[in-house]
Structure formats: structure tokens, C-alpha cells
Design a protein around this motif. Sequence first.
Motif, PDB file in Angstrom:
ATOM      1  N   GLY A  87     -22.825  26.330 -51.234  1.00  0.00           N
ATOM      2  CA  GLY A  87     -22.017  25.131 -51.275  1.00  0.00           C
ATOM      3  C   GLY A  87     -21.971  24.339 -49.978  1.00  0.00           C
ATOM      4  N   LYS A  88     -20.759  23.876 -49.654  1.00  0.00           N
ATOM      5  CA  LYS A  88     -20.555  23.029 -48.481  1.00  0.00           C
ATOM      6  C   LYS A  88     -20.800  23.763 -47.171  1.00  0.00           C
ATOM      7  CE  LYS A  88     -17.327  19.977 -50.857  1.00  0.00           C
ATOM      8  NZ  LYS A  88     -15.956  19.416 -50.913  1.00  0.00           N
ATOM      9  N   GLU A 117     -18.688  17.348 -46.053  1.00  0.00           N
ATOM     10  CA  GLU A 117     -17.617  16.793 -46.897  1.00  0.00           C
ATOM     11  C   GLU A 117     -16.535  17.819 -47.215  1.00  0.00           C
ATOM     12  OE1 GLU A 117     -19.458  14.973 -50.276  1.00  0.00           O
ATOM     13  OE2 GLU A 117     -20.230  13.283 -49.112  1.00  0.00           O
ATOM     14  N   PHE A 118     -16.311  18.733 -46.276  1.00  0.00           N
ATOM     15  CA  PHE A 118     -15.165  19.637 -46.403  1.00  0.00           C
ATOM     16  C   PHE A 118     -13.880  18.813 -46.363  1.00  0.00           C
ATOM     17  CE2 PHE A 118     -17.663  23.474 -44.921  1.00  0.00           C
ATOM     18  CZ  PHE A 118     -17.316  24.289 -45.996  1.00  0.00           C
ATOM     19  N   GLU A 123     -10.764  22.492 -37.725  1.00  0.00           N
ATOM     20  CA  GLU A 123     -10.613  23.719 -36.936  1.00  0.00           C
ATOM     21  C   GLU A 123     -10.636  24.949 -37.833  1.00  0.00           C
ATOM     22  OE1 GLU A 123      -7.220  23.620 -34.429  1.00  0.00           O
ATOM     23  OE2 GLU A 123      -7.900  21.872 -33.269  1.00  0.00           O
ATOM     24  N   ASN A 124     -10.032  24.846 -39.001  1.00  0.00           N
ATOM     25  CA  ASN A 124     -10.038  25.965 -39.943  1.00  0.00           C
ATOM     26  C   ASN A 124     -11.434  26.219 -40.497  1.00  0.00           C
ATOM     27  OD1 ASN A 124      -7.278  26.343 -39.635  1.00  0.00           O
ATOM     28  ND2 ASN A 124      -6.758  24.995 -41.358  1.00  0.00           N
ATOM     29  N   ILE A 125     -12.174  25.131 -40.723  1.00  0.00           N
ATOM     30  CA  ILE A 125     -13.549  25.268 -41.220  1.00  0.00           C
ATOM     31  C   ILE A 125     -14.417  25.951 -40.172  1.00  0.00           C
ATOM     32  CG2 ILE A 125     -15.591  24.040 -42.050  1.00  0.00           C
ATOM     33  CD1 ILE A 125     -13.145  24.021 -43.958  1.00  0.00           C
TER      34      ILE A 125
END
Length: 377
Positions: A87-88, A117-118, A123-125
Motif C-alpha cells: 500500500g501507501k 498520500e498518507f 511524525e507518526n508515519i
Amino acid sequence: MAKLKGDYTPSLKNVLEYFKAKEVNSGLLRASYNPRTLWKALYEEKEEDNVTPRHFIVGGATDALLTQSKAIFEKEYVFMDCEKPGGKMKIFTENLLPGLTDESNGSNFESAYKKSEFKGNMENIIKKFWSDVSAVTYYNKLSEAKNKAVISPEEMTEINYTTTQLLKSKFTKKYFNNPNNLYQVDIRWVFQGIACKSLLDILEIDYQNKTLRVVDLKTTAQSLNQFERNVMKFGYLLQVAFYTLAVEYWKDNIEVEFSDFIILPPQFIACETSAKFNNAPRIFQVSEDDLHFAINGGNIYGVYSKGIKDLANLYEWHIDSDEWEYSPDLLTSEGIQNMRIYEGTPKEIKHEKEIIKIVQFEKSKGKDKADGKRSIP
């Protein structure tokens, strides 16, 4: 044997340069059917990324193994012996700058974050990325690959199956071991005043009979029994007609030693990418009538379908008029499109449902006669 003026040695670098070039290809001409699509293709800025589209990788790697040496293949492609994240996260990983660590400034991740495109906090990503073993492993492998195109295990399985099938087939193997043929032929040419480009999989050259032929390699995850339908659905016929016009220009203006060679109607070599349907590779021959239709246009079931010449005219009209909402015909008719559902349609197709009803009624009538009942259609 004629001496070629140009260098037609195929390489991934040349292929990627071709796709970045600004000239018009068959896909852009085909986009002329929809003014908004054409405008988007011409003028909408595309953000550069580090990702080579999957079909370029699979198709290019297949072509490299079929038409070049294994050494050249290994120079331009690297096998990724780990699974890609899904996925992303895959898009995020593939667009990261090289050499990042978990202590790198967050600004270094912004571009990859936007392209993926999250929706969550960046920061969490980033934290999620560094805790994802498959994503980090994949990122490190990409960094090691440098400028090579990366092939996943799934893609390698597909490539190996396709090349094996094509090289062992008694009918298709001859196309890939002929020293006279040219592969991945980049032709820059002019048609009706439009600067064009074409990238041919195979240009078949027969010096004895003085003929040239475009041969287009198609791999498909579908059954080959669906291929003829896909030829029209995905614009393959327009594509090879465009290529054939490119070869005509090539022989008359670039490699003039071939000016007296005859161009034969093109062929498709089609191969399934897995054993799911288990069909052997096939060669689909384009007829002279279909080639003429694809170049000049013609009627399909009473509805006119534009050919390359029509699309070139339409392409130029949209650019000259700066009209990106309607075609010339719809402008003239003030947006009204006449429907011709039955006109010129083959009778068998036009009345297919009626025929079924009649057959069912006849069967029912025969049964009801025996029962002494009256049938109602």
C-alpha cells in the motif's frame, strides 16, 4: 546488409529517456478523444519521483532477457530478495531520499509523505516506517541498488515465466534470436507537422525479401482468449498503426538504405504471465484492412471510430483553438450528441434479445400445444 546510421543498442537508460521526451506518442494522440484528458496530459505538472512504473520494469526486464545478454540485464536490474511493503507504505519507502536514519530531520521525509498520500500525522508515519522491518529492509535494498531498477520476487517470477514461454515456443523463439532484428527501437519522427516519438519492441528486418515489420510484445495476466478484445479496449491497434507510420518515416528519412523495403502489417506476440490459464504464446497478425482502419478511421457497428490521422487533426485543433471542454462536433451541435443505437448495427446483435425470446416462445408454444394451453410471449 545495410549499414545503420543510428545506434540502436537497447538499454534501460535509453528507454527512460524516451518516456521523459516531450514528443507526442500514440497514447497522447489517443487522449484527444477527451479534451480534458488531453489538457491534463499536456499541461498538468507532474511531480518527479524516484519510482519507475511496474509495467516498465517488468516489460523492460523481459525485453532485456529476451533480446540482450544476461550481463546487460544484471547491469541495469537488481533482484530484490525481500518482500516489498504494501500500500501507501511502499510508495512512501520508494520515494525516500537515500541515506536517511531514524535521527534524520523530518523535513527529509516530506516529499515521500506527500506522494504516499498518507492521511495521518507525518511524525507518526515516520515512526511507523522505522518500526516496520519489511519497509526498512526494502529501503536499505533500494539504497544498495543505486541507479538500477529493482525487481521484486513476484515480478521476477512473472518475468522468468514469460521469457521461458517465449523462448521455448517453436513459433515465437525465432523473433528473439534473429541478428537482423532491432530491439527497443526509439524513433523520433514527424506526422502531419507533429513531432512524434515511438518505441518499438521489435523491428523485424528481412534483407532477403526486403521487408520491415513492427512486432509488439504484450504480456497479460488475462487469458489469451481475451486478447483480441483487449486490442481495441486498450488502443493496441492504434499503437501498432502509429508504430508502422513511424517505420515508414524512419526508412524514408532516417535510414534511407531501407527506402525500397516494403512494410508488412504489424504483429503482436502475446504471452500470459502465469500458468493460470496455461495457454502457449501466440502471434496475432493484424490484417491490412484493420491497419488501414486504424490509420484512416472507419465504422464499427455503424459508429465512426477515429484513426491516427483523425486524432492528429483533433490534437492540433485543440492546441490551436485552446478548447479543452468539447470536440469540434460537440461545439457545433451545442453539446448535443445524436444517438445511433440501432443504426448500422448487425442484425444478429441488434435483435439478440428478441431472437432469444422468440426461440424460448417457440419452445414454450410447442410444449403448451401438447398440454392444450395457449402461450404468452
